[in-house]
Design a protein around this motif. Structure first.
Motif, PDB file in Angstrom:
ATOM      1  N   ASN A  36     -65.516-120.783 -52.138  1.00  0.00           N
ATOM      2  CA  ASN A  36     -66.770-120.422 -51.497  1.00  0.00           C
ATOM      3  C   ASN A  36     -67.714-119.817 -52.541  1.00  0.00           C
ATOM      4  N   VAL A  37     -68.907-120.336 -52.617  1.00  0.00           N
ATOM      5  CA  VAL A  37     -69.841-119.819 -53.635  1.00  0.00           C
ATOM      6  C   VAL A  37     -70.123-118.325 -53.486  1.00  0.00           C
ATOM      7  N   MET A  38     -69.986-117.805 -52.258  1.00  0.00           N
ATOM      8  CA  MET A  38     -70.234-116.371 -52.040  1.00  0.00           C
ATOM      9  C   MET A  38     -69.208-115.531 -52.806  1.00  0.00           C
ATOM     10  N   LYS A  39     -68.007-116.044 -52.911  1.00  0.00           N
ATOM     11  CA  LYS A  39     -66.957-115.301 -53.628  1.00  0.00           C
ATOM     12  C   LYS A  39     -67.243-115.245 -55.112  1.00  0.00           C
ATOM     13  N   PHE A  40     -68.100-116.150 -55.558  1.00  0.00           N
ATOM     14  CA  PHE A  40     -68.442-116.180 -56.989  1.00  0.00           C
ATOM     15  C   PHE A  40     -69.802-115.538 -57.233  1.00  0.00           C
ATOM     16  N   GLY A  41     -70.314-114.849 -56.216  1.00  0.00           N
ATOM     17  CA  GLY A  41     -71.530-114.064 -56.419  1.00  0.00           C
ATOM     18  C   GLY A  41     -72.826-114.676 -55.921  1.00  0.00           C
ATOM     19  N   ALA A  42     -72.751-115.810 -55.246  1.00  0.00           N
ATOM     20  CA  ALA A  42     -73.994-116.402 -54.735  1.00  0.00           C
ATOM     21  C   ALA A  42     -74.556-115.535 -53.610  1.00  0.00           C
TER      22      ALA A  42
END
Ligand SMILES: *[C@@H]1O[C@H](CO)[C@@H](O)[C@H](O)[C@H]1NC(C)=O
Ligand SMILES: *[C@@H]1O[C@H](CO)[C@@H](O)[C@H](O)[C@H]1NC(C)=O
Length: 405
Positions: A36-42
């Motif tokens: 999930n891109v959110m987990k990578f800071g998005a």
């Protein structure tokens, strides 16, 4: 399984919506690792630059074989608006298949300069294993060129929202792209691509906003799509073979074009292209083949246009081998592009000009094997007209306008 969201952006925003086929997602037997891109800071606020988060997410998904042969990975973009600058997602991947699933919207920067000199797109350097199920869209790109053959990319210099270069086995499904700076979707040097159920939209007066551009690619299917653009709905460049287009709606826009060809002296040909079941509405052209009037090794061969409805189309059927938009820097020679075996079958509707069928072929390399079958095109409720230059072929069935072959 469908995921959908719509972006209403201002000019020059690119929205993306994708969806994905749930085959693997719903198949419990297939292990797919989700990133999930959110987990990578998005950040889904539409303002914070999430480019690096996307890059990291892709890198993880692409290399996540996780010890299993044939593992799949999903790069997941949840609901929200993600600001993305031009970026390249590069293969080859260790993962057998990467699915980019977009529930949210990708938004391009509003200032051209922010992304104008960067690169965007999906790259797979000819890895036969990579299966990329995709979909992001990106903003304007002036140069790709971070890898690969710059010479061949020169034609594609000006930015498109999403580009696939040297990638194989791609499915692009359910994508909506709005107001691309240039071509919405470019498929360059790819094999085995399916584009289905996409919606590509730009204002009718926006220059060079083609819907889909295909070139140097084999085995591309485009189906079930809506293309409303300021340039060609679909443009087909040199080196395209086995391209099958069906069930599309085109217009506004410049129609479906093979070409322009003959930009170069040495150029690959276009062969085995079919377009079936299409509706053109208010477009400048319907089905067009165009080449510059200069020597070229190019050719167009084995083409079928059938079951097509024209609604108020300026040039429903046209071959233009003296292509020279705006009459600027015209080569004024004779086109070397050899056009043969082109069939027009079951094409009917209304032309917006008196001349609905125009064949302006090369004097030095006339068109051959052109077939007209069951054509009915009217202009203001009267029979339209046709014109022929340097062409040989046959006609059968009902023919309005009368065949000039
Ligand atoms: C084009 O299609 C024909 C069959 O219609 C096939 O024999 C030929 O191999 C195809 N050409 C290419 C370049 O794939
Ligand atoms: C090509 O022809 C057009 C129209 O006939 C003319 O206006 C133009 O000057 C010519 N261009 C060249 C390069 O000869």
């Amino acid at each position: 399984m469908a995921y959908r969201s719509i972006c209403n952006c201002n000019n020059y925003c690119v929205a993306l919506v994708v969806l994905f086929m749930g085959v693997l997602l719903s198949n419990a037997a297939a292990a797919s690792n989700s990133f999930n891109v959110m987990k990578f800071g998005a950040k889904p606020d539409g303002k914070t630059d999430s480019t690096q988060a996307f890059v990291k997410t892709w890198a993880s998904a692409c290399s996540s074989a996780s010890g299993q042969p044939n593992a799949d990975a999903v790069m997941y973009i949840p609901n929200g608006r993600f600001l993305i600058k031009a970026v390249v997602f590069r293969g080859p991947c260790k993962t057998r298949r990467v699915t980019v699933r977009i529930d949210g919207t990708l938004v391009a920067p509003q200032t051209i300069g922010l992304w104008a000199t960067q690169a965007t797109g999906f790259y797979s350097l000819r890895s036969p294993e990579l299966q990329c199920l995709v979909v992001p869209s990106m903003p304007k790109v002036l140069h790709f060129g971070l890898a690969g053959d710059l010479g061949r990319l020169a034609l594609l210099e000006l930015g498109s929202s999403i580009t696939f270069n040297w990638a194989n086995n791609i499915v692009i499904s359910g994508l909506t792209s709005i107001n691309s700076q240039q071509t919405h979707l470019v498929i360059n040097s790819c094999n085995n691509v399916v584009v289905r159920n996409v919606k590509l939209i730009a204002p009718s007066e926006s220059p060079n906003t083609d819907g889909i551009h295909v070139q140097s690619s084999a085995g591309v299917t485009i189906t079930g799509s809506i293309l409303q653009t300021g340039d060609d709905c679909i443009s087909i460049g040199p080196g395209t073979t086995n391209l099958h287009i069906s069930n599309i709606k085109c217009g506004p826009g410049h129609g479906v074009s093979i070409g322009s060809l003959g930009k170069e002296l040495k150029e690959d040909g276009v062969q085995n292209v079919t377009l079936t079941n299409a509706v053109f509405s208010g477009s400048d052209n319907g089905v067009r083949i165009k080449s510059w009037a200069r020597p070229s090794t190019g050719f167009v061969r084995n083409i079928l246009f059938q079951n097509i409805i024209m609604r108020n189309v300026e040039n429903p059927i046209i071959i233009d081998q003296n292509y020279c938009p705006n009459n600027r820097a015209c080569p004024n020679q004779s086109s070397g592009v050899k056009i043969s075996q082109v069939t027009y079958r079951n094409i009917q509707g209304a032309s917006a000009t008196a001349e609905a069928v125009t064949f302006d072929c090369s004097p030095s390399h006339p068109c051959t094997g052109i077939r007209l079958q069951n054509i009915k095109l009217t202009y203001m409720n009267r029979d339209a007209t046709s014109s022929c230059k340097n062409i040989d072929g046959t006609s059968s069935g009902l023919l309005v306008p009368q065949s000039c072959l």
